[in-house]
Write a protein that holds these residues in place. Structure first.
Motif, short mmCIF file in Angstrom:
data_model
loop_
_atom_site.label_atom_id
_atom_site.label_comp_id
_atom_site.label_asym_id
_atom_site.label_seq_id
_atom_site.Cartn_x
_atom_site.Cartn_y
_atom_site.Cartn_z
N PRO A 125 0.80 -1.23 0.00
CA PRO A 125 0.00 0.00 0.00
C PRO A 125 0.83 1.28 0.00
CG PRO A 125 -0.07 -1.07 2.16
CD PRO A 125 0.60 -2.03 1.22
N VAL A 126 2.02 1.26 0.59
CA VAL A 126 2.82 2.48 0.69
C VAL A 126 3.22 2.98 -0.70
CG1 VAL A 126 4.94 3.50 1.57
CG2 VAL A 126 3.66 1.87 2.98
N SER A 127 3.78 2.10 -1.52
CA SER A 127 4.22 2.51 -2.85
C SER A 127 3.04 2.90 -3.74
CB SER A 127 5.02 1.39 -3.52
OG SER A 127 4.24 0.21 -3.61
N GLN A 128 1.92 2.20 -3.59
CA GLN A 128 0.74 2.53 -4.37
C GLN A 128 0.22 3.92 -4.03
OE1 GLN A 128 -2.14 -0.59 -3.93
NE2 GLN A 128 -0.75 -2.19 -4.68
N ILE A 129 0.22 4.25 -2.75
CA ILE A 129 -0.26 5.57 -2.32
C ILE A 129 0.70 6.66 -2.80
CG2 ILE A 129 -0.66 7.03 -0.30
CD1 ILE A 129 -1.75 4.58 1.13
N LEU A 130 2.02 6.40 -2.76
CA LEU A 130 3.00 7.38 -3.20
C LEU A 130 2.84 7.73 -4.67
CD1 LEU A 130 6.26 6.25 -1.35
CD2 LEU A 130 4.90 8.32 -0.93
N ILE A 131 2.37 6.77 -5.47
CA ILE A 131 2.14 7.03 -6.89
C ILE A 131 0.75 7.63 -7.11
CG2 ILE A 131 1.86 5.96 -9.15
CD1 ILE A 131 4.73 6.09 -8.33
N ALA A 132 -0.26 7.12 -6.40
CA ALA A 132 -1.64 7.52 -6.66
C ALA A 132 -1.93 8.95 -6.19
CB ALA A 132 -2.60 6.55 -5.99
N ILE A 133 -1.40 9.34 -5.04
CA ILE A 133 -1.73 10.66 -4.49
C ILE A 133 -1.33 11.80 -5.43
CG2 ILE A 133 -1.10 12.29 -2.67
CD1 ILE A 133 -1.34 10.09 -0.66
N PRO A 134 -0.12 11.82 -6.00
CA PRO A 134 0.19 12.91 -6.94
C PRO A 134 -0.74 12.94 -8.14
CG PRO A 134 2.20 11.83 -6.24
CD PRO A 134 1.07 10.98 -5.74
N LEU A 135 -1.17 11.77 -8.63
CA LEU A 135 -2.09 11.73 -9.76
C LEU A 135 -3.46 12.29 -9.38
CD1 LEU A 135 -1.22 8.21 -11.27
CD2 LEU A 135 -0.42 10.46 -12.02
N VAL A 136 -3.92 11.95 -8.17
CA VAL A 136 -5.20 12.48 -7.70
C VAL A 136 -5.11 14.01 -7.53
CG1 VAL A 136 -6.85 12.47 -5.80
CG2 VAL A 136 -5.88 10.32 -6.61
N LEU A 137 -4.00 14.47 -6.96
CA LEU A 137 -3.81 15.92 -6.79
C LEU A 137 -3.74 16.63 -8.14
CD1 LEU A 137 -1.19 16.02 -3.87
CD2 LEU A 137 -3.66 16.43 -3.74
N LEU A 138 -3.17 15.96 -9.13
CA LEU A 138 -3.11 16.53 -10.47
C LEU A 138 -4.51 16.71 -11.05
CD1 LEU A 138 -1.16 17.34 -12.84
CD2 LEU A 138 -1.47 15.01 -13.68
N PHE A 139 -5.37 15.71 -10.83
CA PHE A 139 -6.75 15.83 -11.32
C PHE A 139 -7.49 16.92 -10.57
CE2 PHE A 139 -11.24 14.66 -11.46
CZ PHE A 139 -11.41 14.47 -12.82
N GLN A 140 -7.28 17.00 -9.25
CA GLN A 140 -7.93 18.05 -8.47
C GLN A 140 -7.44 19.43 -8.91
OE1 GLN A 140 -10.40 17.60 -6.29
NE2 GLN A 140 -10.56 19.82 -6.11
N LEU A 141 -6.16 19.54 -9.22
CA LEU A 141 -5.62 20.80 -9.73
C LEU A 141 -6.27 21.16 -11.06
CD1 LEU A 141 -3.54 23.12 -9.54
CD2 LEU A 141 -1.90 21.60 -10.68
N SER A 142 -6.56 20.16 -11.88
CA SER A 142 -7.21 20.41 -13.16
C SER A 142 -8.60 20.98 -12.96
CB SER A 142 -7.28 19.11 -13.97
OG SER A 142 -5.99 18.60 -14.22
N ILE A 143 -9.31 20.53 -11.92
CA ILE A 143 -10.63 21.09 -11.62
C ILE A 143 -10.53 22.57 -11.24
CG2 ILE A 143 -12.63 20.94 -10.09
CD1 ILE A 143 -12.14 17.96 -9.84
N TRP A 144 -9.56 22.88 -10.39
CA TRP A 144 -9.36 24.27 -9.97
C TRP A 144 -8.96 25.16 -11.14
CZ3 TRP A 144 -4.80 27.35 -9.40
CH2 TRP A 144 -5.02 28.53 -8.70
N ILE A 145 -8.07 24.65 -12.01
CA ILE A 145 -7.65 25.43 -13.17
C ILE A 145 -8.80 25.58 -14.16
CG2 ILE A 145 -6.13 25.36 -15.19
CD1 ILE A 145 -3.94 24.28 -13.46
N SER A 146 -9.67 24.56 -14.25
CA SER A 146 -10.84 24.67 -15.10
C SER A 146 -11.74 25.81 -14.65
CB SER A 146 -11.61 23.35 -15.10
OG SER A 146 -12.78 23.44 -15.88
N LYS A 147 -11.87 26.00 -13.33
CA LYS A 147 -12.65 27.13 -12.81
C LYS A 147 -12.05 28.46 -13.26
CE LYS A 147 -14.26 24.72 -8.65
NZ LYS A 147 -14.26 24.72 -7.16
N LEU A 148 -10.72 28.55 -13.24
CA LEU A 148 -10.07 29.78 -13.71
C LEU A 148 -10.35 30.02 -15.19
CD1 LEU A 148 -6.58 29.60 -11.95
CD2 LEU A 148 -8.58 30.92 -11.27
N GLY A 149 -10.30 28.94 -15.98
CA GLY A 149 -10.57 29.08 -17.40
C GLY A 149 -11.99 29.54 -17.68
#
Length: 273
Positions: free
Chosen positions: A234-258
Motif C-alpha cells: 500500500p505504501v508505494s501505491q499511495i505514493l504514486i496515486a496521491i500525486p495523480l489524484v492531486l493533479l486531477f484536483q488541480l485540473s478542476i481548480w484550473i478549469s474554474k479559472l478558465g
C-alpha cells in the motif's frame, strides 16, 4: 501646434491576409525553429554524454541510487546486457536525443504556441511566453515525476518479479532504455492535463462540473494505475496515486479559472457593443 495628435491606428493582424499555403509555410518554419532548439539541447547533451549515460540513464539500475534511499525502497542491482550488435550505439544516441528533446522542449513549445496564437483573441497574444512557460512547467514536472517516482518503483517491481526461481532477470539495454523513455515521457504528457483543462475550459469545451462529476472515476483510475506500476504494497501505491489524484484536483481548480476568464471576456465583449 496645440491640437491633439491623431490617434495611431492599431497594427493589422499579420495573419489576416495569409493563404493556406502561407500558413503551411509559417508552420514549417516554426517546426524548423523548434527542432533547432532540440538540436541545441542535443549539443548540450553531447558534451554531458558520459554523465547522462552513467548517472542519469543507468543510475536507477544501481541499488545505491539516491532515490531508492529517499523513498525507502529495498532495491537490488539490475543486470543490463546488450544482446544486439548496435545495442549500445543506439542507446547512447537515443539518450542524447531524449535529453536534447527535454532540454529543447521550451523552445519547441514556444514556437508551436506562436503558430497557434494568431487564431486566438488579440488580447491574448502578449501572453504567448507565459502560456509556453505554463506548458513547459507541467511537462518538466511530469518528466521529474516519472523519473524520480514512477521509474524507481516500476523498475524494482519488474526486476524482482519472478514466476520461477529457474528464470533469471537479465535485461537488454535497448528494452531498458525504451521502457525508461516511455515512462518518463508518458508522465510528461499526462501532466499536461491541467494545461488542457485550462484551454478547453477557456474555449467552452470543458467545465469544472463535468470534472467533478467523474472525480470518483478518476480517483479509482489513479489507484488502479498505481497498483499496476508498483509492487503490491500500500505504501508505494499511495505514493504514486496521491500525486495523480492531486493533479486531477488541480485540473478542476484550473478549469474554474478558465471558465471565469471566459465569462469575463464574454461580458467585456458584449458591454463594448
Amino acid at each position: 501646434m496645440t491640437g491633439d495628435l491623431p490617434e495611431a491606428k492599431k497594427p493589422k493582424d499579420r495573419t489576416a491576409s495569409m493563404s493556406f499555403l502561407d500558413h503551411l509555410e509559417e508552420l514549417r518554419w516554426r517546426l524548423i525553429k523548434g527542432l533547432g532548439g532540440i538540436g541545441v539541447g542535443m549539443i548540450i547533451a553531447f558534451f554531458m554524454g558520459d554523465f547522462l549515460v552513467a548517472e542519469v540513464m543507468l543510475g536507477p539500475t544501481q541499488s545505491n541510487f539516491f532515490v531508492y534511499q529517499l523513498l525507502g525502497i529495498d532495491a537490488i542491482d539490475l543486470t543490463i546486457q546488450s544482446r544486439k550488435l548496435p545495442g549500445q550505439f543506439f542507446t547512447y544516441w537515443g539518450t542524447l536525443i531524449v535529453f536534447g528533446g527535454i532540454l529543447g522542449s521550451p523552445i519547441l513549445f514556444y514556437q508551436l504556441w506562436s503558430f497557434i496564437e494568431p487564431a486566438m483573441e488579440k488580447s491574448e497574444k502578449w501572453k504567448s511566453i507565459g502560456h509556453s512557460a505554463f506548458i513547459t512547467f507541467f511537462f518538466l514536472l511530469g518528466v521529474a515525476f516519472g523519473y524520480f517516482i514512477l521509474v524507481p518503483f516500476a523498475l524494482q517491481f519488474f526486476s524482482q518479479f519472478q514466476i520461477s526461481d529457474a528464470i533469471h532477470n537479465d535485461f537488454d539495454i535497448n528494452e531498458y532504455f525504451s521502457s525508461l523513455t516511455m515512462w518518463v515521457l508518458s508522465c510528461g504528457i499526462i501532466f499536461q492535463l491541467p494545461v488542457l483543462s485550462y484551454f478547453f475550459s477557456k474555449f467552452g469545451l470543458l467545465t469544472p462540473e463535468f470534472l467533478k462529476q467523474y472525480r470518483r472515476h478518476a480517483i479509482i483510475s489513479c489507484f488502479v494505475l498505481s497498483a499496476f506500476l508498483t509492487p503490491p504494497d500500500p505504501v508505494s501505491q499511495i505514493l504514486i496515486a496521491i500525486p495523480l489524484v492531486l493533479l486531477f484536483q488541480l485540473s478542476i481548480w484550473i478549469s474554474k479559472l478558465g471558465v471565469r476568464k471566459r465569462n469575463k471576456e464574454l461580458e467585456q465583449a458584449f458591454s463594448e457593443r
